[in-house]
Design an enzyme around this catalytic site. Structure first.
Site, short mmCIF file in Angstrom:
data_model
loop_
_atom_site.label_atom_id
_atom_site.label_comp_id
_atom_site.label_asym_id
_atom_site.label_seq_id
_atom_site.Cartn_x
_atom_site.Cartn_y
_atom_site.Cartn_z
N CYS A 275 0.80 -1.23 0.00
CA CYS A 275 0.00 0.00 0.00
C CYS A 275 0.83 1.28 0.00
CB CYS A 275 -0.93 0.00 1.21
SG CYS A 275 -2.12 -1.34 1.17
N1 NAD Z 1 -2.74 -6.06 1.93
C1 NAD Z 1 -3.13 -4.96 2.54
O1 NAD Z 1 -2.71 -4.67 3.65
C2 NAD Z 1 -4.13 -4.02 1.89
C3 NAD Z 1 -4.75 -3.06 2.69
C4 NAD Z 1 -5.69 -2.21 2.13
C5 NAD Z 1 -5.96 -2.29 0.76
N2 NAD Z 1 -5.31 -3.21 -0.01
C6 NAD Z 1 -5.66 -3.24 -1.44
O2 NAD Z 1 -6.50 -4.35 -1.67
C7 NAD Z 1 -6.23 -4.92 -2.96
C8 NAD Z 1 -5.89 -6.39 -2.80
O3 NAD Z 1 -4.71 -6.50 -2.01
P1 NAD Z 1 -4.25 -7.86 -1.32
O4 NAD Z 1 -3.16 -7.50 -0.40
O5 NAD Z 1 -5.42 -8.61 -0.81
O6 NAD Z 1 -3.66 -8.63 -2.61
P2 NAD Z 1 -3.25 -10.17 -2.70
O7 NAD Z 1 -2.21 -10.27 -3.75
O8 NAD Z 1 -2.98 -10.73 -1.33
O9 NAD Z 1 -4.58 -10.89 -3.21
C9 NAD Z 1 -5.14 -10.64 -4.45
C10 NAD Z 1 -5.75 -11.92 -4.96
O10 NAD Z 1 -6.40 -11.64 -6.20
C11 NAD Z 1 -6.24 -12.76 -7.05
N3 NAD Z 1 -6.49 -12.35 -8.42
C12 NAD Z 1 -5.70 -11.62 -9.26
N4 NAD Z 1 -6.31 -11.41 -10.42
C13 NAD Z 1 -7.52 -12.00 -10.35
C14 NAD Z 1 -8.60 -12.14 -11.24
N5 NAD Z 1 -8.57 -11.59 -12.46
N6 NAD Z 1 -9.67 -12.85 -10.85
C15 NAD Z 1 -9.71 -13.42 -9.62
N7 NAD Z 1 -8.72 -13.31 -8.71
C16 NAD Z 1 -7.64 -12.62 -9.08
C17 NAD Z 1 -4.85 -13.22 -6.76
O11 NAD Z 1 -4.65 -14.58 -7.15
C18 NAD Z 1 -4.76 -13.04 -5.25
O12 NAD Z 1 -5.17 -14.19 -4.55
C19 NAD Z 1 -5.12 -4.08 -3.56
O13 NAD Z 1 -5.68 -3.07 -4.34
C20 NAD Z 1 -4.47 -3.45 -2.34
O14 NAD Z 1 -3.84 -2.23 -2.66
C21 NAD Z 1 -4.42 -4.10 0.53
#
Ligand code: NAD
Length: 454
Positions: A275
């Site tokens: 992030c």
């Molecule tokens: N990790 C954090 O602390 C956090 C906090 C707030 C916001 N976010 C935001 O949330 C979003 C997700 O982050 P995250 O950390 O959960 O990511 P992550 O990489 O842990 O998980 C994302 C998941 O999406 C899946 N994916 C990718 N493309 C796909 C598709 N086309 N169809 C279905 N599944 C698909 C991946 O396989 C993965 O399992 C991002 O935009 C991030 O900036 C993350």
């Protein structure tokens, strides 16, 4: 209220709505579990078959989500997962939680959102509520997502419903979880807002409605830019304190006793995670498209990005006191995850520090109770490196130990007792010692003395 809206509100109230979560990572799995706990039959969709198998076997792979929860929900028929988007035709709501990384050029990489939305669009049906949660630039929901969904003729706000609600999960935070962190929600239309608020209201304690999806998108970017800029400020103060022989950690501790108008941020080896190093650049990219030059974001990025280089300079200084060079020294990086007590090493500054030391000829190893291996694709050294077992009795093997991430389980007393040199980038070792060099603090030999600055 149209019959479609009334019917979905009713389904949500009675928990007859079938909920879906696309992207089952750090954000998506906790949300899916929370929706299932709220009483909805919830289906997760992800492209990664290992995640699908784990959920359907009742196992969690995210440290903040208990396997016991996944198992009981899966066994109760409340939670399942699939790689097949055709399930969308049976769903009433979908939350999208796919990654939003940056390209090498620091431009937003929207490919995951586009691909997920295109897959949903193939099975879009009247009455479906879709809420995007991925962090992204203001305008994504109405400029990118809406047209993709409307391509086959259904109209957002009338036939289906669209919202944006930023995720605020803080991995490793024992106090705040998906349920008790207020949820900001913006809808494309008032009906979209009402439906999204009803859905989130079932699984999250407090809902904060805002007037549009763009406001909701901007809220998240303000929150993360606020952190990036304040960390940049305190990192610059650390560099200043280093030059002026003042202990930045002591300064922050004293400053934070002010009961109003100050919030403590701490310096460190650089930004990490999915992030803070990334999101501000989503905003800066979009602002530049409107002809606006976002100076704070760029400056903070510049200072925060320079911190791994400063850490390496500290290592060179420390080794210099022993007439040693980085080249040929055995250096142990303590902590490779981007923050304390978690297993996530995305964008971790430890990878930069490791790469810079490696490029200068050091023999670099790492210890991290949460990370077993760094793969070649994850750092500039381009080779797989397995973590070492390091604990009491082994710290004396290294010319220098660099504490990059201050995991609670590290035995700092043993490190101080056994190590030849320590560079501490997190103020993990609070007591001054002649061989401990702290980031943003006077050099050990001059501790507490005033020395001339250059
Ligand atoms: N990790 C954090 O602390 C956090 C906090 C707030 C916001 N976010 C935001 O949330 C979003 C997700 O982050 P995250 O950390 O959960 O990511 P992550 O990489 O842990 O998980 C994302 C998941 O999406 C899946 N994916 C990718 N493309 C796909 C598709 N086309 N169809 C279905 N599944 C698909 C991946 O396989 C993965 O399992 C991002 O935009 C991030 O900036 C993350």
């Amino acid at each position: 209220m149209s019959p479609l809206v009334a019917s979905l509100v009713e389904k949500i109230k009675t928990r007859r709505a079938r909920t879906g979560v696309v992207g089952l990572g750090y954000v998506g799995l906790p949300l899916a579990v929370e929706l299932a706990k709220a009483g909805f039959r919830t289906t997760g969709i992800d492209l990664d078959p290992r995640k699908i198998e784990a959920i359907n076997a009742g196992q969690s792979y995210i440290p903040d989500v208990a396997t016991a929860d996944v198992r009981s929900l899966q066994q109760a028929g409340k939670l399942d997962a699939t790689t097949d988007f055709s399930v969308v035709k049976d769903l009433d709501t979908i939350n999208i939680c796919v990654p939003t990384p940056l390209r090498k050029t620091k431009d937003p990489d929207m490919s995951y959102i586009v691909s997920a939305v295109e897959s949903i669009a193939e099975h879009l049906h009247p009455g479906l509520l879709i809420s995007l949660e991925s962090t992204t630039y203001p305008g994504t929901t109405d400029e990118v997502v809406q047209p993709l969904l409307e391509a086959k003729g259904l109209k957002a706000g009338t036939d289906f419903f669209l919202a944006f609600s930023p995720e605020r999960v803080d991995p490793g935070n024992a106090t705040f979880h998906t349920r008790n962190v207020p949820k900001v929600v913006g809808g494309l239309t008032p009906d979209c807002l009402e439906l999204a608020s009803a859905l989130y209201g079932a699984a999250v304690d407090t809902i904060v409605p805002v007037s549009s999806t763009r406001v909701a998108e901007m809220v998240k970017l303000l929150e993360n830019t606020f952190r990036a800029v304040n960390i940049g400020l305190v990192n610059e103060l650390a560099l200043m304190c280093d030059r002026m022989n003042i202990d930045v950690w002591e300064v922050v501790e004293a400053a934070k006793t002010k009961p109003f108008g100050f919030m403590a941020f701490y310096p460190g080896p650089g930004l990490g995670g999915h992030c803070i190093p990334i999101d501000p650049f989503y905003l800066s990219w979009k602002a530049k498209q409107s002809g606006f030059d976002p100076r704070f974001i760029e400056l903070a990025g510049h200072i925060n990005g320079s911190m791994p280089h400063y850490v390496v300079e500290k290592v060179a200084d420390a080794l210099n006191t022993k007439r040693k060079s980085i080249n040929g020294s055995n250096i142990l990086i303590a902590g490779i995850a981007y923050k304390r007590d978690i297993d996530d090493m995305r964008e971790s500054p430890a990878l930069d520090v490791m790469g810079l030391l490696d490029a200068k000829g050091a023999n670099v190893s790492f210890v991290d109770p949460y990370v077993a291996e760094v793969h070649g694709r994850e750092w500039s050294g381009k080779r797989d490196v397995k973590g070492v077992e390091a604990g009491r009795g082994t710290f004396g093997r290294y010319d220098c130990i660099v504490i990059v991430t201050d995991h609670k389980t590290f035995d700092y007393d043993a490190m101080v007792a056994e190590a030849d040199l320590i560079v501490d980038t997190r103020n993990a070792i609070r007591k001054p010692a002649p061989h401990v060099f702290r980031l943003g603090a006077p050099r050990p030999e001059t501790h507490g003395e005033r020395v001339a600055t250059v």
